[in-house]
Design a protein around this motif. Structure first.
Motif, PDB file in Angstrom:
ATOM      1  N   LYS A 195     -10.161   2.526  -3.775  1.00  0.00           N
ATOM      2  CA  LYS A 195      -9.163   3.620  -4.307  1.00  0.00           C
ATOM      3  C   LYS A 195      -8.661   4.443  -3.063  1.00  0.00           C
ATOM      4  N   TRP A 196      -7.477   4.639  -2.906  1.00  0.00           N
ATOM      5  CA  TRP A 196      -6.942   5.788  -1.973  1.00  0.00           C
ATOM      6  C   TRP A 196      -7.478   6.994  -1.961  1.00  0.00           C
ATOM      7  N   ALA A 218       0.874  -1.130  -0.218  1.00  0.00           N
ATOM      8  CA  ALA A 218       0.101  -0.136  -0.002  1.00  0.00           C
ATOM      9  C   ALA A 218       0.970   1.293   0.014  1.00  0.00           C
ATOM     10  N   GLN A 255      -8.647   3.905   2.416  1.00  0.00           N
ATOM     11  CA  GLN A 255      -9.100   3.144   1.141  1.00  0.00           C
ATOM     12  C   GLN A 255     -10.394   3.379   1.223  1.00  0.00           C
TER      13      GLN A 255
END
Length: 152
Positions: free
Chosen positions: A144-145, A49, A140
Motif C-alpha cells: 500500500k502507498w 504508480a 510503498q
C-alpha cells in the motif's frame, strides 16, 4: 612410372577466434536484451504508480481537511507513525491555522534501490487564506502507498 597425385587443398585449421567472436556477440546481445527488459519494467512500475500515489495524497488531505485525523493517521508510513502517536498527530493537525483546502500540482515517481518512491507537490490552503507549497513523500509499504515524513 608413377602417376602424379591430383592437387588437394590442405586442411584448414579450426578458427577459435571466429567461434569466440560469435559466442561473445551472442552474449552481448543477450545482455542488451536483459537491460532493455529491465528498463521497460522500471518505466512500467513508475508509470503505473502515479495514479495510486496521487490517490493516496488526495485521500490523506481530504481526511485532514474534514478533521478525520484517525483515518489520516492510518495513511502514514510506519516510520512516521513511530515518531507521532495517534493523539499527538490529531492535536498537531487541529492546531490553527488548519488545512481547509489543497491542490495537487505535480506527482513524480522514481525508484530508489529498486523500490518505487513518490513525491507529490501540493499547494495547501489554511484558514485565513494563506497557502504554501509542500512536497509530500509517499512510499510503498506492505503493498500500500503511505504518506511518509512531515506532510505539513
Amino acid at each position: 612410372m608413377g602417376e602424379e597425385q591430383p592437387w588437394t587443398r590442405p586442411a584448414r585449421p579450426r578458427r577459435p577466434v571466429h567461434t569466440g567472436l560469435v559466442l561473445g556477440g551472442w552474449g552481448l546481445g543477450l545482455c542488451l536484451v536483459g537491460v532493455a527488459g529491465l528498463a521497460v519494467w522500471n518505466v512500467q512500475v513508475v508509470l503505473q504508480a502515479k495514479g495510486p500515489v496521487r490517490q493516496t495524497a488526495e485521500d490523506f488531505f481530504r481526511e485532514v481537511a474534514a478533521g478525520d485525523t484517525d483515518r489520516a493517521y492510518d495513511r502514514l508510513c510506519s516510520d512516521t507513525r513511530s515518531r507521532w502517536s495517534q493523539v499527538g498527530f490529531g492535536s498537531w493537525v487541529r492546531t490553527p491555522p488548519q488545512v481547509n483546502g489543497w491542490e495537487i500540482t505535480d506527482v513524480s515517481v522514481a525508484t530508489l534501490g529498486g523500490r518505487p518512491r513518490g513525491t507529490v507537490t501540493v499547494r495547501v490552503t489554511r484558514d485565513g487564506g494563506d497557502s504554501e507549497e509542500r512536497k509530500l513523500p509517499v512510499v510503498q509499504e506492505h503493498g500500500k502507498w503511505r504518506v511518509c515524513g512531515d506532510p505539513f
